[in-house]
Design an enzyme around this catalytic site. Structure first.
Site, PDB file in Angstrom:
ATOM      1  N   GLU A 223       0.882  -0.848  -0.377  1.00  0.00           N
ATOM      2  CA  GLU A 223       0.177  -0.417  -0.114  1.00  0.00           C
ATOM      3  C   GLU A 223       0.891   1.319   0.198  1.00  0.00           C
ATOM      4  OE1 GLU A 223      -2.751   0.626   3.066  1.00  0.00           O
ATOM      5  OE2 GLU A 223      -3.549   1.748   1.604  1.00  0.00           O
TER       6      GLU A 223
ATOM      7  N   GLY B 225       2.840   2.504  10.905  1.00  0.00           N
ATOM      8  CA  GLY B 225       2.596   1.100  11.846  1.00  0.00           C
ATOM      9  C   GLY B 225       2.419   0.678  11.930  1.00  0.00           C
TER      10      GLY B 225
ATOM     11  N   MET C 104       0.059  -3.166   8.776  1.00  0.00           N
ATOM     12  CA  MET C 104      -1.050  -3.201   7.465  1.00  0.00           C
ATOM     13  C   MET C 104      -1.526  -4.371   7.344  1.00  0.00           C
ATOM     14  SD  MET C 104      -1.146  -1.928   4.741  1.00  0.00           S
ATOM     15  CE  MET C 104      -1.916  -2.436   3.099  1.00  0.00           C
TER      16      MET C 104
ATOM     17  N   ASN D 131      -2.883  -6.035   5.429  1.00  0.00           N
ATOM     18  CA  ASN D 131      -2.580  -7.794   3.873  1.00  0.00           C
ATOM     19  C   ASN D 131      -2.991  -8.635   4.866  1.00  0.00           C
ATOM     20  OD1 ASN D 131       0.047  -5.486   3.226  1.00  0.00           O
ATOM     21  ND2 ASN D 131       0.848  -7.121   4.768  1.00  0.00           N
TER      22      ASN D 131
ATOM     23  N   HIS E  58      -6.834  -2.698  14.932  1.00  0.00           N
ATOM     24  CA  HIS E  58      -6.880  -1.829  14.095  1.00  0.00           C
ATOM     25  C   HIS E  58      -6.771  -2.615  12.535  1.00  0.00           C
ATOM     26  CE1 HIS E  58      -6.867   1.651  11.447  1.00  0.00           C
ATOM     27  NE2 HIS E  58      -6.210   1.144  10.557  1.00  0.00           N
ATOM     28  N   GLU E  59      -6.085  -2.795  12.355  1.00  0.00           N
ATOM     29  CA  GLU E  59      -5.299  -4.445  11.264  1.00  0.00           C
ATOM     30  C   GLU E  59      -6.315  -5.348  11.141  1.00  0.00           C
ATOM     31  OE1 GLU E  59      -3.606  -2.126   9.331  1.00  0.00           O
ATOM     32  OE2 GLU E  59      -2.802  -1.711  11.446  1.00  0.00           O
TER      33      GLU E  59
ATOM     34  N   HIS F  48      -9.489  -4.451  10.229  1.00  0.00           N
ATOM     35  CA  HIS F  48      -9.063  -4.057   8.417  1.00  0.00           C
ATOM     36  C   HIS F  48      -9.880  -5.295   7.204  1.00  0.00           C
ATOM     37  CE1 HIS F  48      -8.052  -0.091   7.722  1.00  0.00           C
ATOM     38  NE2 HIS F  48      -7.223  -0.583   7.986  1.00  0.00           N
TER      39      HIS F  48
ATOM     40  N   GLU G 271     -10.148   3.180   6.415  1.00  0.00           N
ATOM     41  CA  GLU G 271      -9.542   4.392   7.238  1.00  0.00           C
ATOM     42  C   GLU G 271     -10.621   4.711   8.641  1.00  0.00           C
ATOM     43  OE1 GLU G 271      -6.956   3.170   8.153  1.00  0.00           O
ATOM     44  OE2 GLU G 271      -6.094   2.530   5.969  1.00  0.00           O
TER      45      GLU G 271
HETATM   46  N1  TRP Z   1      -3.574   0.789   5.526  1.00  0.00           N
HETATM   47  C1  TRP Z   1      -2.200   0.990   6.904  1.00  0.00           C
HETATM   48  C2  TRP Z   1      -3.272   1.271   7.841  1.00  0.00           C
HETATM   49  O1  TRP Z   1      -3.976   0.513   8.647  1.00  0.00           O
HETATM   50  C3  TRP Z   1      -1.729   2.211   6.287  1.00  0.00           C
HETATM   51  C4  TRP Z   1      -0.573   2.244   5.840  1.00  0.00           C
HETATM   52  C5  TRP Z   1       0.955   0.986   6.134  1.00  0.00           C
HETATM   53  C6  TRP Z   1       0.196   2.689   5.099  1.00  0.00           C
HETATM   54  N2  TRP Z   1       2.040   1.000   5.658  1.00  0.00           N
HETATM   55  C7  TRP Z   1       1.453   1.864   4.588  1.00  0.00           C
HETATM   56  C8  TRP Z   1       0.348   4.044   4.219  1.00  0.00           C
HETATM   57  C9  TRP Z   1       2.427   2.795   3.975  1.00  0.00           C
HETATM   58  C10 TRP Z   1       0.635   4.315   2.783  1.00  0.00           C
HETATM   59  C11 TRP Z   1       2.418   3.558   2.908  1.00  0.00           C
HETATM   60  O2  TRP Z   1      -3.099   2.333   8.348  1.00  0.00           O
HETATM   61 ZN    ZN Z   2      -6.296   1.339   8.343  1.00  0.00          ZN
END
Ligand code: TRP
Ligand code: ZN
Length: 863
Positions: free
Chosen positions: A119, A259, A261, A263, A295-296, A299, A318
């Site tokens: 991302e 913070g 991600m 995935n 949070h993750e 998602h 978000e």
């Molecule tokens: N989607 C991630 C979140 O939970 C945000 C994120 C993680 C992100 N790594 C990143 C956005 C690198 C841009 C680039 O909020």
């Molecule tokens: Zn997020």
């Protein structure tokens, strides 16, 4: 420079859909080879446009035939095939160099690991693809690598095959049964330790839970694992959402831009938000781990199962997911104190953003670099916009809307309009005007005047929103204002509806049949992200501080009392100024009031920070504000000294070192007491402070005392504490981040030189984002008096760093430039100094990330 601005209004659906993707990664010490098999089906007339970034193309085959260079167009950022059949199979081989990837986007190395961050647009740095969130497909991923160095090979979904190969290599195949956009792809390879657990879902399925960390960190995963299980249960109970795969993995890495991600099935985390042990992580760190893990995890439904059509819709996932994690944290901990902390974040980072040169709506309409739009506005204001819908629809109505949203859109890539339509349709209401919160930037101000006569209270409200770059003339917002009325004895009056809906530019509300003039409490729970201008008298504020039962409103009354007092100090000669005695006694009462939770008492006693005060001023003279704050803190400490000392002693003796809500609260309150004591009479309190530093059994207690010692005027003690702390924690990377930060935010005048020296310390690395944030970010954003030094030294320091960092990691450089986007708020002299640095940077060749921030900050007078 060519204009690379992307506009929402130019959105076009993709010309091809991808039926499946088969990836094969061959990982080597100095490069990686990726072959990518795509099955494509035409959806619209037009060329096949695959994105790419810093890729070495090895070969392309179409339907088994190798393509000649004349059969495709190769650009630095794309591979284009103009004439292709309606159905085709492409085989593309690329070579990349993960060990040279310092941007930390795409496939990169962190310590001895390979890991990915896709991302928003990182997948195109791995292979050519339709790298946009509205192209969903099923991924099968084969990974091969040397077995000794990389025993663990992970990707999304389920492990379906594995085996050993020649030359000490081995391979695995992962298949993710859920369609997903490329930004949710992940891969990890390396030597990792695994902490395992399981979770039984509401329908009785058993889920295999795994947290992978660098060997040696296994004993710091308990809290993250507990947080994960709590999150899984909460999403079932509150939203009826069950986890969908049979395995859920988390990997903690040391080098990470953000913070964490989300995935699919393989979350990758900044290790800061996984690793926590009471002696290495503070109570706040524990809360952050719980919040980010949640949070993750959340998602998986809000983001993954239902994803975004394009990046302008980022807040769809978000804002909604932040709202969900905030409510989760409130349910797990204190509802009131968590709300206060969320408002503090909003006011300290989103309000200034909305007033700065990068101001943008929750749903932006244009961007140059999408990475610059992962902002407090999209995340935190986005969450407030969801919260307002929750407030307007009520808990049940909001849940009906969420159910309809999931039913309608599971497996789709949708827009914010689709989300709001589900809320509207499930509740038969019209949110047309409300949607302006998504399209208009800026923080609305609501001016309230009231009039009471003959049993009737009339409130007049006027709303105004300052101009922002995308819009000068704002249409009125639909603002829910939660309120209460109190009689003179502090009893809450019964009212029909707790929400006033302000929709007009100017609107009146009347309450009849009152037997006396009531005291009004507006914006309870901070029901809208606005600035309320109410001009309550000191007596009314003291009344609310005493009688309000809504924690936020009570706290806000205390904040306003203190802000008013500090503003008085700014306007008067310091020697004529005194904290009003009524305020002293009210705060003293809070300190000793055992009917309130300790953590709420600690919050009530914590004075507003620099930003909270600056926000209220036309032009900020940093030195004067800091001086007034110092005066206030000193006097407050002086007047509360006896009580603080007594409470400190009592709480120190009864300290149980537990990790639960009440224990966090008691430590927070005790450390506020220690801070007050040190502010008032350093020499008298120093012993206690040192004693706590030596005897501390939790990082919370150690860091609180360490920070006070580092700010001490006693040079010997200060240096000793810095050395002792370093010796104790030299092997704990995340603790060293704290060591850097505490020194970087020291209020002492020599701090900038000290920071420059620390840049050369062996534990510092400009390639590691946590280190950059801990030392440089902390200095530039958490040390106003030194960063804004009148000689401009802080500004030129930041500009120099940006030049270096931009070549290493443009995303982090652009974020670090944030203080320069706020130059308009300062006095003329500082404005000029900041602009000088911006102009200097503006003439250089910069990354798209940093160039967007700098160029937008140089556009003046358009507002
Ligand atoms: N989607 C991630 C979140 O939970 C945000 C994120 C993680 C992100 N790594 C990143 C956005 C690198 C841009 C680039 O909020
Ligand atoms: Zn997020």
């Amino acid at each position: 420079m060519p204009d690379t601005t992307v506009y929402l209004k130019n959105y076009q659906p993709p010309f091809f859909s991808v039926e499946t993707i088969n990836l094969n990664f061959d990982l080597y010490d100095d490069h990686a080879l990726i072959s990518n098999e795509l099955k494509l089906t035409r959806q619209h007339e037009g060329p096949l446009h695959l994105c790419g970034d810093e890729l070495e193309l090895v070969s392309v085959h179409m339907n088994g035939q190798k393509l000649d260079q004349s059969e495709y167009i190769l650009q630095p950022d794309a591979l284009i095939i103009e004439n292709c059949p309606d159905e085709l199979t492409l085989n593309i081989v690329t070579r990349i160099y993960p060990q040279k990837n310092t941007q930390l986007s795409g496939l990169y190395r962190s310590n001895h690991l390979f890991c990915t961050q896709c991302e928003a647009e990182g997948f195109r740095r791995i292979t050519y693809f339709l790298d946009r969130p509205d192209v969903l497909t099923t991924y099968t991923t084969r990974i091969s690598a040397e077995k000794k160095q990389y025993p663990i090979l992970l990707s999304n979904g389920n492990l379906i095959d594995a085996g050993d190969a020649e030359d000490g290599r081995h391979w695995v195949v992962w298949k993710d049964p859920f369609k997903k956009p490329s930004y949710l792809f992940a891969l990890v390879a390396g030597n990792l330790a695994c902490v395992r657990d399981q979770f039984v879902t509401c329908s009785g399925r058993s889920i295999d839970l795994r947290i992978y960390v660098e060997p040696g960190n296994e004993d710091k995963c308990t809290h993250a694992m507990e947080s994960l299980k709590k999150s899984m249960r909460w999403d079932e109970e509150v939203y009826g959402r069950e986890y969908d795969l049979d395995i859920f993995m988390i990997v903690a890495v040391s080098d990470f831009n953000m913070g964490a991600m989300e995935n699919k099935g393989l979350n990758i985390f900044n290790s800061k938000y996984i690793l926590a042990r009471p002696d290495t992580a503070t109570d706040q760190d524990f809360a952050d781990v719980e919040g980010v893990v949640a949070h993750e995890y959340f998602h998986n439904w809000t983001g993954n199962r239902v994803t975004c059509r394009d990046w302008f819709q980022l807040s769809l996932k978000e804002g909604l997911t932040v709202f969900r994690d905030q409510e989760f944290s409130r349910d797990m901990n204190s509802r009131d104190v968590n709300r206060i902390m969320d408002v503090r974040v909003l006011r300290n980072s989103q309000f200034p953003e909305d007033a700065g040169t990068m101001a943008h709506p929750v749903r932006p309409e244009a961007y140059q670099e999408i990475n610059n739009f992962y902002t407090a506005t999209v995340y935190n204001k986005g969450a407030e916009v969801i919260r307002m819908q929750h407030t307007l629809l009520g808990k049940e109505g909001f849940r009906r809307g969420m159910d309809l949203y999931f039913n309608r859109h599971d497996g789709q890539a949708v827009t914010i309009d689709d989300f709001v339509a589900a809320m509207e349709d499930a509740n038969h209401i019209d949110l047309t005007q409300f949607k302006r919160w998504y399209s208009q930037a800026g923080t609305p101000e609501v001016l309230v005047t009231s009039n009471y006569a003959q049993g009737e209270l009339t409130l007049k409200m006027q709303q105004y929103c300052p101009p922002t770059p995308e819009c000068h003339d704002k249409k009125p917002f639909h603002i829910p204002i939660r309120f209460a009325l109190f009689d003179s004895k502090g009893q809450q009056l019964a009212i029909e509806n707790e929400i006033l809906e302000l929709k007009e530019k100017e609107q009146s509300f009347t309450f009849k049949g009152l037997s006396e003039k009531p005291v009004l409490s507006l914006l309870r729970e901070f029901s809208a992200p606005i600035k309320l201008k109410q001009n309550l008298s000191q007596d009314e504020l003291l009344f609310l501080l005493k009688y309000e039962v809504d924690g936020f409103a009570k706290w806000d009354a205390a904040q306003n009392l203190i802000i008013n007092s500090i503003k008085d100090c700014l306007n008067l000669h310091a020697n004529k100024w005194q904290i009003p005695s009524a305020l002293i006694s009210a705060l003293k009462h809070v300190l000793l009031d055992e009917s309130l939770d300790a953590d709420l008492r600690a919050e009530l006693l914590t004075p507003p920070g620099f930003e909270d005060i600056a926000m209220q001023l036309e032009s900020v003279d940093v030195g004067a504000v800091e001086k007034a704050r110092d005066f206030f803190h000193q006097q407050l400490g002086w007047y509360l000294y006896e009580e603080a000392q007594m409470l400190y002693q009592q709480l120190w003796t009864s300290e149980d070192h537990r990790m639960n809500g009440p224990a966090y609260g008691r430590r927070k309150l005790r450390n506020v007491c220690l801070w007050l004591m040190m502010k008032a009479k350093e020499s008298a309190a120093l012993d206690k402070c040192q004693q706590q530093f030596i005897a501390a059994q939790t990082m919370t207690d150690q860091i609180a005392s360490f920070s006070l010692l580092v700010n001490s005027t006693n040079q010997g003690l200060r240096e000793q504490a810095i050395e002792d702390f370093y010796k104790q924690w030299s092997k704990e990377d995340l603790v060293l981040d704290k060591w850097f930060t505490i020194q970087a935010i020291s209020e002492l005048p020599e701090t900038l030189n000290h920071v420059k020296m620390l840049l050369k310390h062996s534990a510092f690395s400009i390639k590691n984002p946590n280190k950059v944030r801990a030392l440089i970010g902390a200095f530039c954003m958490g040390n106003p008096r030194n960063f804004h030094a009148i000689d401009g030294s802080g500004y030129s320091f930041l500009a120099e760093i940006l030049v270096t960092l931009d070549k290493i990691n443009p995303q982090i450089a652009a974020r670090l430039a944030n203080p320069f986007t706020r130059w308009k708020r300062y006095d003329q002299h500082r404005q000029r100094l900041m602009r000088e640095q911006l102009e200097r940077l503006g003439k250089m060749e910069l990354s798209r990330d940093l160039a967007e921030v700098i160029s937008k900050s140089l556009l003046v007078n358009e507002v």
